[in-house]
Design a protein around this motif. Sequence first.
Motif, PDB file in Angstrom:
ATOM      1  N   ALA A 103      81.167  94.934  36.740  1.00 54.17           N
ATOM      2  CA  ALA A 103      80.649  94.790  35.375  1.00 54.17           C
ATOM      3  C   ALA A 103      81.346  95.737  34.399  1.00 54.17           C
ATOM      4  N   LEU A 139      83.846  94.655  31.364  1.00 52.09           N
ATOM      5  CA  LEU A 139      83.457  95.009  29.997  1.00 52.09           C
ATOM      6  C   LEU A 139      84.598  95.750  29.296  1.00 52.09           C
ATOM      7  N   MET A 174      88.811  87.773  16.017  1.00 53.71           N
ATOM      8  CA  MET A 174      87.799  87.895  17.064  1.00 53.71           C
ATOM      9  C   MET A 174      87.681  86.601  17.885  1.00 53.71           C
ATOM     10  N   SER A 229      91.966  93.279  17.113  1.00 56.05           N
ATOM     11  CA  SER A 229      91.131  93.596  15.940  1.00 56.05           C
ATOM     12  C   SER A 229      91.950  93.859  14.679  1.00 56.05           C
ATOM     13  N   LEU A 267      75.135  94.237  30.600  1.00 59.77           N
ATOM     14  CA  LEU A 267      75.317  94.775  29.250  1.00 59.77           C
ATOM     15  C   LEU A 267      74.065  94.554  28.403  1.00 59.77           C
ATOM     16  N   TRP A 304      87.354  93.434  28.317  1.00 57.79           N
ATOM     17  CA  TRP A 304      87.061  92.730  27.064  1.00 57.79           C
ATOM     18  C   TRP A 304      87.277  93.657  25.863  1.00 57.79           C
ATOM     19  N   ARG A 305      86.898  94.929  26.072  1.00 57.30           N
ATOM     20  CA  ARG A 305      87.038  95.861  24.943  1.00 57.30           C
ATOM     21  C   ARG A 305      88.503  96.098  24.574  1.00 57.30           C
ATOM     22  N   ARG A 310      79.039 103.312  25.774  1.00 58.51           N
ATOM     23  CA  ARG A 310      79.887 102.232  25.236  1.00 58.51           C
ATOM     24  C   ARG A 310      79.246 100.885  25.552  1.00 58.51           C
ATOM     25  N   GLN A 345      92.907  96.707  13.784  1.00 55.64           N
ATOM     26  CA  GLN A 345      92.456  97.999  13.252  1.00 55.64           C
ATOM     27  C   GLN A 345      93.182  99.181  13.876  1.00 55.64           C
ATOM     28  N   LEU A 405      80.765  91.702  13.594  1.00 58.13           N
ATOM     29  CA  LEU A 405      80.783  90.444  14.355  1.00 58.13           C
ATOM     30  C   LEU A 405      80.408  90.647  15.819  1.00 58.13           C
ATOM     31  N   GLU A 451      77.467  88.528  17.429  1.00 58.79           N
ATOM     32  CA  GLU A 451      77.815  87.103  17.495  1.00 58.79           C
ATOM     33  C   GLU A 451      78.901  86.843  18.533  1.00 58.79           C
ATOM     34  N   GLN A 452      79.860  87.754  18.563  1.00 57.18           N
ATOM     35  CA  GLN A 452      80.969  87.579  19.513  1.00 57.18           C
ATOM     36  C   GLN A 452      80.447  87.682  20.948  1.00 57.18           C
ATOM     37  N   ASP A 470      79.074  98.066  23.467  1.00 58.75           N
ATOM     38  CA  ASP A 470      79.411  96.915  22.640  1.00 58.75           C
ATOM     39  C   ASP A 470      80.791  96.441  23.072  1.00 58.75           C
ATOM     40  N   LEU A 471      81.294  95.420  22.392  1.00 62.30           N
ATOM     41  CA  LEU A 471      82.614  94.922  22.772  1.00 62.30           C
ATOM     42  C   LEU A 471      83.734  95.587  21.982  1.00 62.30           C
ATOM     43  N   GLY A 472      83.355  96.480  21.070  1.00 57.91           N
ATOM     44  CA  GLY A 472      84.355  97.340  20.444  1.00 57.91           C
ATOM     45  C   GLY A 472      85.320  96.645  19.492  1.00 57.91           C
ATOM     46  N   GLY A 473      85.010  95.442  19.034  1.00 59.30           N
ATOM     47  CA  GLY A 473      85.902  94.771  18.080  1.00 59.30           C
ATOM     48  C   GLY A 473      85.458  95.036  16.651  1.00 59.30           C
ATOM     49  N   ARG A 474      85.404  93.968  15.837  1.00 60.81           N
ATOM     50  CA  ARG A 474      84.885  94.133  14.474  1.00 60.81           C
ATOM     51  C   ARG A 474      83.372  94.310  14.560  1.00 60.81           C
ATOM     52  N   ASN A 476      89.711  93.249  22.511  1.00 58.61           N
ATOM     53  CA  ASN A 476      89.343  93.404  21.103  1.00 58.61           C
ATOM     54  C   ASN A 476      90.195  94.456  20.405  1.00 58.61           C
ATOM     55  N   LEU A 502      80.651  84.874  23.849  1.00 62.38           N
ATOM     56  CA  LEU A 502      81.255  85.157  25.157  1.00 62.38           C
ATOM     57  C   LEU A 502      80.290  84.768  26.276  1.00 62.38           C
ATOM     58  N   ALA A 510      78.312  90.790  34.391  1.00 66.13           N
ATOM     59  CA  ALA A 510      78.687  91.873  33.478  1.00 66.13           C
ATOM     60  C   ALA A 510      77.910  91.744  32.176  1.00 66.13           C
ATOM     61  N   LEU A 511      77.813  90.522  31.668  1.00 65.76           N
ATOM     62  CA  LEU A 511      77.117  90.329  30.394  1.00 65.76           C
ATOM     63  C   LEU A 511      75.623  90.581  30.523  1.00 65.76           C
ATOM     64  N   PHE A 527      81.778  79.860  16.527  1.00 61.31           N
ATOM     65  CA  PHE A 527      81.836  81.275  16.139  1.00 61.31           C
ATOM     66  C   PHE A 527      82.781  81.473  14.956  1.00 61.31           C
ATOM     67  N   LEU A 555      88.302  86.155  21.857  1.00 59.24           N
ATOM     68  CA  LEU A 555      87.410  85.422  22.773  1.00 59.24           C
ATOM     69  C   LEU A 555      88.202  84.532  23.736  1.00 59.24           C
TER      70      LEU A 555
END
Lengths: 420, 533
Positions: B445, B449, B519, B460, A229, B452-453, A190, B462, A199, A202-203, A192-196, B456, A207, A225-226, B507, B523
């Motif tokens: 970390a 993470l 999104m 989202s 990642l 943040w997920r 896992r 979705q 995006l 870019e997101q 990614d940030l799991g959103g759209r 989203n 961040l 953390a970033l 953004f 943020l």
Amino acid sequence: MKEIRREQFLTDSARALLALGGFGLLSNGIFQLAFAAQESEPILLHIFLRGGCDGLSFVAPLSGENRRIYEAERPTVRLELSGDNALLPLNDSLGFHPAAKALLGLYKAKKLSVVHGFGLTANTRSHFDAQNMMDLGFAEKKISSTGWITRFLQQKNTASALLPAIASSSLLPSSLLGFERAISVADIRRLDLGGRKNLDKEQTDTLAALYDLGNSWIHQHGREALSSLRILQSSSSKPIQNSKLAYPKSDIANRLATLSNLLKMDLGLSMATVDMGGWDTHKYQGAGKDGSFGRQVQQLSEGIDAFLQDIESTRPDISKRLTVLVYSEFGRRLRENANRGTDHGHGGICFALGAGVNGGKVAGKWPGLQPEHLYERADVAVTTDYREILSEYLGKQAKIKSTEKIFPGFKPLNELHLFS
Amino acid sequence: MQNQGRRDFLKTVALTPLALGATKSAFAEKPSKKKDEIAEPAPSVSLDTLAFSRISFGPNSVSEDQYHDLGKSPEKRFEKYVELQLHPEAIADDACLLRIVALNLKTLSQDSKSLWKAHVSDVEALKPEMKKEENKLRQQPAQEVEQAAWVRAIYSERQLNERMAYFWHNHFNVYPWDGKIPATFVQFDRDVIRRHLFGNFREFIEAVTKSPAMLQYLDNFTNQSGNPNENYARELFELHTLGAENYLGTMDRKNVSGFAQGHPIGYVDGDVYEAARCLTGWRMTNGEFEYFEGWHDRFQKIVLGNAIKEYQPEMKDGHDVLDLLANHPGTARFIARKLCRHFVADQPQDSLVEKVAKVFHESRKEKDQIRRTVRAVLLSEEFKQSWGQKVKRPFEHTVSILRASEAEFTPTDAFIRNHERTGERLFSWRTPDGPPDQKEKWLGANALLERWRITNFIFSGQHPEIRIPALEIGKEKINSLVHLAAWEKRLLAFPLSATARGKILEFSGVASDEARLRMSVALLSMSAEAQWR
């Protein structure tokens, strides 16, 4: 490039590249070079059996007075000398639990050694006190803002490593307290940030920009953390898999498989710590392969065996640097309780495996079960302070000159010659 | 913002007079900071904001309007709010109740007997072809407690009540997902935790000790004379009452200061063993507490320097232990410290802990001992000065977002599984120490993470279990300056810096679509600023 430090690497090159629109631009080659300095560093995998593992069931007496006392005190929670559930002899006096067949193989191949009567000398039978003292590196109650692994990594100066320490769990253990660059990884798929989806990149960049704008405690952790990642996302050093090898299905095996992939990504790890729970066997712990304790032993043994085979077959270079230590916060009471379980005790077991280990022996002094040799006439005594073995590893393998700052107030006295 | 309800604010969003430093030229980068510098403190906030962040799970427009109706002076309305929240029975909560009804939960109002029958006995009698259903049926009561806890934390007006339930579930931690414990967890949540959360501590620990959930989780249901199981007795001392801070290890109890006077300053292993003997025979039958004389050790014991005589009446030995623990000043300090840690600071000042412990100790005979203690915490000067001392745990963060965004939320399995990855799932801490209430554990970390997920996941659009009407814009292009300004006020306790706001606008773009707006709002919620409480 060999001299490049992680901090510089991230701030200068990576942040510049990020600003240009992607970490992906960073080529493989740069990464490999950045890690070159780490390639000869030893790696310690530290497996903590949380809950107080019953050392007397993992490695039990085979003969003599110890055997007689063991049988008398453990009428049901007891491993036999013959039959399907017979102990697997290590020497004349001690044998492995029948579910530890995989570990016996490693012992016979001189890749594993056993210490009995291992543990924490402090007078406590509390899980949380004992775990905390061991995680922090003491044998008394101390308030400390750093764990022993943190102090080791600080002393070692791991500035050039991208990810010097990893915990394979969703939360960090206290041994890494105060080490901001340690990350815990539950699942490296896992990333990614799991959103759209369209995006996501870019997101993530935005961040990262936001977390660069302040310096609160949260900002600092967010940046770590970033960057972790980013490092994992962009590591193109794809882990080599051994297609013939399958990890058994268990939580501990999953964690070790994840860790194996991280090791193969060459991130400059020098310390990994994995927790395994389920050892607090107050009732119905069973006496053979099918009991709850037996299943734990089997999962641990087979998991470690698969992990070592995996690394050895795909990355012998890593295998040569990799040492594994397994232990628990304490052992359990000699006398079983009314529920065919065992209560909190004192001395326990420790296994050392892999690189640099003088394998195939029972090291240290097995204290025995005669009442006068027991701790408070009830539990296996501690004849080997846990810091003795950690210090020996740190000195001989990790080439730490003095462990005085890592284990304040502790002087190694009785070297076990567990490591060469 | 504090003089204007959020709801009004959103209605008049277009008039927002925000200083939007959002021109491209304002995007100047600050140099990256090194992290060995000393951490910056969080910007300070008003007492109103502090009250919402700490006493509730965060503001929403309704609660904020009601709060402002309490009075003109910030001090006065704060005090009124604390008093109101300390009396949940006086707060109407119909909207939340209706939401729980809508979940169609079956188990929450059933008594222990029916729950045991339906989720243990009947399950054991299932025909082989029905075995697939077994696990689901077994776990249903615990699952429903979990679902209801989410809905209440988000929608209940009795916010402090929900926070106290969260606090005490963490304190008297039970892992309810194994064996037959799920069938008894409804009773544990409803009749033990929720019934006593502002009550008398002595009564509380007796209810916990007798609860079939705790009896099973820490094995006291097997504790019998001659060969006691000390698991519960140990944690009763170490985690529920005196705390590890008063544990003196395995030393001889005669050497503990105060022992001879019957007031030892702390406890040792000997006390644990003898307390375990006192609690022999406290067991359960068919999901209900039972005292079984035949298992009880009737001989003399010594606990905390007090002789517990042989052949006492039924259950008196156990009651004596609970009395000794509830009356010990060490217990007062331990509970006071934990409450202060939850409401004030990760490392609360000793002077505050002593003050609160005194209230706890002096009101130990009162029916509302815990209410008095919590009041002392919330009305302390230290509380008012404590912004920046607490970081949201994952559950707190998620609930605060769902509240602020006025989401229509259903706690589905999929959501709960995703949320679990943050490291915090309700009622799912395996060991009896319960999840830690200090920030260090929660911002590793991986945990960050996953935090943040899940943010989203929420924004989202979705996932059918979460609808946020304010974000359902459709195909039209919108002015994100206006929308984001409104969302910033909804979600954050204090304004972002102009530079940070600029980054998000960069953004989203000034003319944005729904996906980018969603999104961007995520943020805002992922930002460092949104993690304080």
